[in-house]
Design a protein around this motif. Structure first.
Motif, PDB file in Angstrom:
ATOM      1  N   LEU A   1       0.804  -1.220   0.000  1.00  0.00           N
ATOM      2  CA  LEU A   1       0.000   0.000   0.000  1.00  0.00           C
ATOM      3  C   LEU A   1       0.838   1.273   0.000  1.00  0.00           C
ATOM      4  CD1 LEU A   1      -2.665  -1.062   2.646  1.00  0.00           C
ATOM      5  CD2 LEU A   1      -2.842  -1.190   0.167  1.00  0.00           C
TER       6      LEU A   1
ATOM      7  N   ASP B   1      -5.743   2.077   8.885  1.00  0.00           N
ATOM      8  CA  ASP B   1      -5.788   1.059   7.828  1.00  0.00           C
ATOM      9  C   ASP B   1      -5.132  -0.243   8.276  1.00  0.00           C
ATOM     10  OD1 ASP B   1      -5.305   3.532   5.240  1.00  0.00           O
ATOM     11  OD2 ASP B   1      -7.161   2.697   6.056  1.00  0.00           O
ATOM     12  N   ARG B   2      -4.081  -0.147   9.071  1.00  0.00           N
ATOM     13  CA  ARG B   2      -3.405  -1.373   9.507  1.00  0.00           C
ATOM     14  C   ARG B   2      -4.333  -2.242  10.359  1.00  0.00           C
ATOM     15  NH1 ARG B   2      -2.320  -1.521  14.681  1.00  0.00           N
ATOM     16  NH2 ARG B   2      -2.273   0.446  15.801  1.00  0.00           N
TER      17      ARG B   2
ATOM     18  N   LEU C   1      -7.680  -2.344  10.061  1.00  0.00           N
ATOM     19  CA  LEU C   1      -8.624  -2.955   9.122  1.00  0.00           C
ATOM     20  C   LEU C   1      -7.985  -4.161   8.442  1.00  0.00           C
ATOM     21  CD1 LEU C   1     -10.201   0.230   7.490  1.00  0.00           C
ATOM     22  CD2 LEU C   1     -11.292  -1.351   9.108  1.00  0.00           C
ATOM     23  N   THR C   2      -6.733  -4.018   8.031  1.00  0.00           N
ATOM     24  CA  THR C   2      -6.028  -5.121   7.380  1.00  0.00           C
ATOM     25  C   THR C   2      -5.835  -6.282   8.348  1.00  0.00           C
ATOM     26  OG1 THR C   2      -4.901  -3.548   5.932  1.00  0.00           O
ATOM     27  CG2 THR C   2      -3.933  -5.741   6.117  1.00  0.00           C
TER      28      THR C   2
ATOM     29  N   SER D   1     -10.333   1.143   2.031  1.00  0.00           N
ATOM     30  CA  SER D   1     -10.841   1.121   3.404  1.00  0.00           C
ATOM     31  C   SER D   1     -12.338   0.848   3.423  1.00  0.00           C
ATOM     32  CB  SER D   1     -10.545   2.436   4.123  1.00  0.00           C
ATOM     33  OG  SER D   1      -9.165   2.588   4.329  1.00  0.00           O
TER      34      SER D   1
ATOM     35  N   ILE E   1      -6.672   4.512  -1.342  1.00  0.00           N
ATOM     36  CA  ILE E   1      -6.632   3.993   0.028  1.00  0.00           C
ATOM     37  C   ILE E   1      -8.000   4.158   0.684  1.00  0.00           C
ATOM     38  CG2 ILE E   1      -5.647   4.338   2.327  1.00  0.00           C
ATOM     39  CD1 ILE E   1      -2.995   4.992   0.936  1.00  0.00           C
ATOM     40  N   ARG E   2      -8.648   5.293   0.470  1.00  0.00           N
ATOM     41  CA  ARG E   2     -10.000   5.493   1.024  1.00  0.00           C
ATOM     42  C   ARG E   2     -10.965   4.453   0.472  1.00  0.00           C
ATOM     43  NH1 ARG E   2      -8.702  10.993  -0.033  1.00  0.00           N
ATOM     44  NH2 ARG E   2      -8.168  12.035   1.899  1.00  0.00           N
TER      45      ARG E   2
END
Length: 183
Positions: free
Chosen positions: A54, A127-128, A130-131, A66, A62-63
């Motif tokens: 990413l 984001d991390r 969510l991943t 997400s 990125i949005r």
């Protein structure tokens, strides 16, 4: 005759994220999981995004990723947690004006407010996280392996044709035997 018993999970899986507990379905049928995963993969491919890399993505990509991750996770959650994961808020100057269950309603409301407004998720997550939640759910519902779908990030199979390697297989190594030595 052989007998085997199989247990089914009946209690929700719990992901503690800060002070929030997100409850996931105790069991997700394979086709339901695959439908959710394929939706995530399709969104990822439409964006041309590799989840493993990413670093060089545009902010809008990125949005969008997400959003796709949140939608994937919400499909695996109990309804109350899914609502927490996908709830949007419209704010202005740091003050929340209202919350919404879907993007269209949030955008419609934001258009009626004069001045700059911002639409964000009520449950803000890096984001991390969510991943990590995605990876955790893959472990939960698919036995720890990513589903067998094609991926642009997959490595290509080894070549079948061409020169063989010159290494010696340990099973074919000859061992010295006693005998006459030649000179």
């Amino acid at each position: 005759m052989a007998n085997k018993s199989f247990a089914l999970n009946t209690e929700p899986h719990v992901a503690a994220v800060g002070d929030t507990e997100l409850l996931f379905e105790p069991e997700v049928m394979g086709d339901d999981f695959m439908d959710a995963y394929v939706g995530l993969r399709d969104a990822q491919q439409a964006l041309g995004v590799d989840v493993e890399n990413l670093e060089n993505l545009a902010p809008q990509a990125i949005r969008s990723l997400s959003v796709a991750l949140r939608e994937f996770l919400a499909r695996l959650m109990l309804p109350e947690s899914a609502a927490v994961m996908t709830r949007l808020q419209v704010s202005q100057a740091g003050k929340t004006l209202d919350t919404f269950a879907d993007q269209a309603a949030a955008e419609e409301f934001a258009a009626t407010v004069t001045g700059a407004t911002r639409i964000t998720y009520a449950l803000r997550l890096p984001d991390r996280v969510l991943t990590e939640l995605m990876e955790w759910t893959v472990e939960l519902y698919s036995g720890g392996k990513r589903p067998p779908t094609s991926s642009s990030g997959s490595s290509k199979p080894s070549r079948r044709n061409g020169m063989r390697g010159t290494g010696v297989s340990p099973s074919r190594v000859s061992t010295p035997t006693a005998g006459p030595s030649g000179g």
